[in-house]
Enzyme design. Structure first.
Site, PDB file in Angstrom:
ATOM      1  N   PRO A   1       0.839  -1.204   0.000  1.00  0.00           N
ATOM      2  CA  PRO A   1       0.000   0.000   0.000  1.00  0.00           C
ATOM      3  C   PRO A   1       0.874   1.254   0.000  1.00  0.00           C
ATOM      4  O   PRO A   1       1.818   1.373   0.785  1.00  0.00           O
ATOM      5  CB  PRO A   1      -0.799  -0.130   1.300  1.00  0.00           C
ATOM      6  CG  PRO A   1      -0.816  -1.599   1.590  1.00  0.00           C
ATOM      7  CD  PRO A   1       0.519  -2.103   1.111  1.00  0.00           C
ATOM      8  N   GLU A   2       0.560   2.161  -0.900  1.00  0.00           N
ATOM      9  CA  GLU A   2       1.309   3.406  -1.022  1.00  0.00           C
ATOM     10  C   GLU A   2       0.424   4.563  -0.565  1.00  0.00           C
ATOM     11  O   GLU A   2      -0.652   4.343  -0.005  1.00  0.00           O
ATOM     12  CB  GLU A   2       1.789   3.569  -2.467  1.00  0.00           C
ATOM     13  CG  GLU A   2       2.648   2.391  -2.937  1.00  0.00           C
ATOM     14  CD  GLU A   2       3.099   2.502  -4.385  1.00  0.00           C
ATOM     15  OE1 GLU A   2       3.183   3.642  -4.907  1.00  0.00           O
ATOM     16  OE2 GLU A   2       3.364   1.456  -5.008  1.00  0.00           O
TER      17      GLU A   2
ATOM     18  N   LYS B   1       3.446   6.289   4.183  1.00  0.00           N
ATOM     19  CA  LYS B   1       2.679   5.046   4.155  1.00  0.00           C
ATOM     20  C   LYS B   1       2.236   4.611   5.548  1.00  0.00           C
ATOM     21  O   LYS B   1       1.789   3.476   5.727  1.00  0.00           O
ATOM     22  CB  LYS B   1       3.527   3.943   3.506  1.00  0.00           C
ATOM     23  CG  LYS B   1       4.013   4.289   2.099  1.00  0.00           C
ATOM     24  CD  LYS B   1       4.954   3.211   1.567  1.00  0.00           C
ATOM     25  CE  LYS B   1       5.606   3.644   0.264  1.00  0.00           C
ATOM     26  NZ  LYS B   1       6.535   2.613  -0.248  1.00  0.00           N
TER      27      LYS B   1
ATOM     28  N   ARG C   1      13.870  -3.239  -7.539  1.00  0.00           N
ATOM     29  CA  ARG C   1      12.420  -3.242  -7.709  1.00  0.00           C
ATOM     30  C   ARG C   1      12.058  -3.384  -9.183  1.00  0.00           C
ATOM     31  O   ARG C   1      12.659  -2.750 -10.053  1.00  0.00           O
ATOM     32  CB  ARG C   1      11.804  -1.939  -7.170  1.00  0.00           C
ATOM     33  CG  ARG C   1      12.124  -1.645  -5.717  1.00  0.00           C
ATOM     34  CD  ARG C   1      11.584  -2.710  -4.776  1.00  0.00           C
ATOM     35  NE  ARG C   1      10.135  -2.827  -4.835  1.00  0.00           N
ATOM     36  CZ  ARG C   1       9.290  -2.052  -4.147  1.00  0.00           C
ATOM     37  NH1 ARG C   1       9.767  -1.101  -3.348  1.00  0.00           N
ATOM     38  NH2 ARG C   1       7.986  -2.234  -4.236  1.00  0.00           N
TER      39      ARG C   1
END
Length: 267
Positions: free
Chosen positions: A2-3, A53, A254
């Site tokens: 979740p950002e 976050k 990433r």
């Protein structure tokens, strides 16, 4: 993970449900992951805030319950097979859903984030007035790191993660591999605007629910911004601007999605 948009959506949905309620108990079986939660018990919830976050439940008596959702965490109004903790209030219970168990809860004195060092080094909120272009441009010019890596760092803009870094870079037509300090002022302004636009749109649509379904809003409904993803999660599919297949490479460990035509081939 979740950002900013997913955490902000969670904050907005939870706030009217919990404000003024007393947090009677935090139920869990993992004191290493959910630390000092007894400090928060028996206190009324005064506000629900967000930094990057992190969700911050401000409680009476100068106490906060800080929640980091980890890779797959989120609060739900109903229990799930992956409920790891429960916040028992006066009129309802909030369930902390976390399939991969990377989420954390911390009971702390307000502002004492020594156990949460990431909170101490967060940069400005990208949707706030504090996120001004001069500081953003200066941060770019001071770094030789690839743009994607710098955006994920949290010191330039708090709350930006993999999804929204990829989408903002695509919208700004900038390569994720470009050294940050190589950007001209005009290119930096494009990225600044794109970042704010993408995040604001994602918040408006309730965040992004991906194919693993790990993120949902507290009432169980999915987010809606995934339907607007131009590159993230679209490896091999046509770029919406030029039709060339979207590619995926690794930047700073990433997975990174981009269009080689619209943004540049990269290394």
């Amino acid at each position: 993970m979740p950002e900013l948009p997913e955490v902000e959506t969670t904050r907005r949905r939870l706030r009217p449900l919990v404000l003024g309620q007393t947090l009677r108990q935090v139920v869990h079986r993992d004191p290493a992951r959910y630390r000092n939660t007894a400090l928060a018990e028996g206190r009324r919830i005064l506000e629900v805030d967000r930094r990057g976050k992190f969700l911050l439940f401000a409680l009476e008596g100068g106490v906060e319950l800080v929640a980091h959702l980890g890779m797959t965490g989120g609060f739900r109004l109903e229990p799930t097979p992956h409920t790891r903790a429960a916040l028992v209030l006066e009129g309802r219970t909030l369930y902390f859903h976390d399939p991969r168990r990377f989420g954390r809860l911390f009971g702390v004195r307000r502002g004492d984030y020594r156990e949460i060092p990431l909170l101490l080094r967060l940069g400005p909120e990208p949707l706030s007035e504090a996120f001004a272009f001069p500081g953003f441009f200066r941060g770019l010019k001071e770094s030789a790191r690839p743009l994607k890596a710098l955006l994920l760092d949290q010191r330039l803009a708090a709350g930006v993660g993999n999804i929204y870094a990829d989408e903002a870079l695509f919208r700004a037509r900038l390569s994720p591999f470009r050294p940050a300090r190589s950007l001209t002022e005009e290119e930096a302004r494009r990225l600044y605007r794109a970042l704010r636009e993408v995040l604001a749109e994602a918040v408006e649509l309730g965040g992004s629910t991906l194919s693993d379904q790990s993120y949902r809003q507290p009432d169980g409904l999915p987010g809606g911004f995934q339907t607007r993803h131009a590159v993230y999660g679209r490896e091999g599919l046509p770029c919406p601007a030029c039709g060339r297949p979207v590619e995926r490479r690794v930047v700073a460990g990433r997975g990174t999605h981009f269009c080689p035509t619209c943004q540049g081939e990269g290394p």
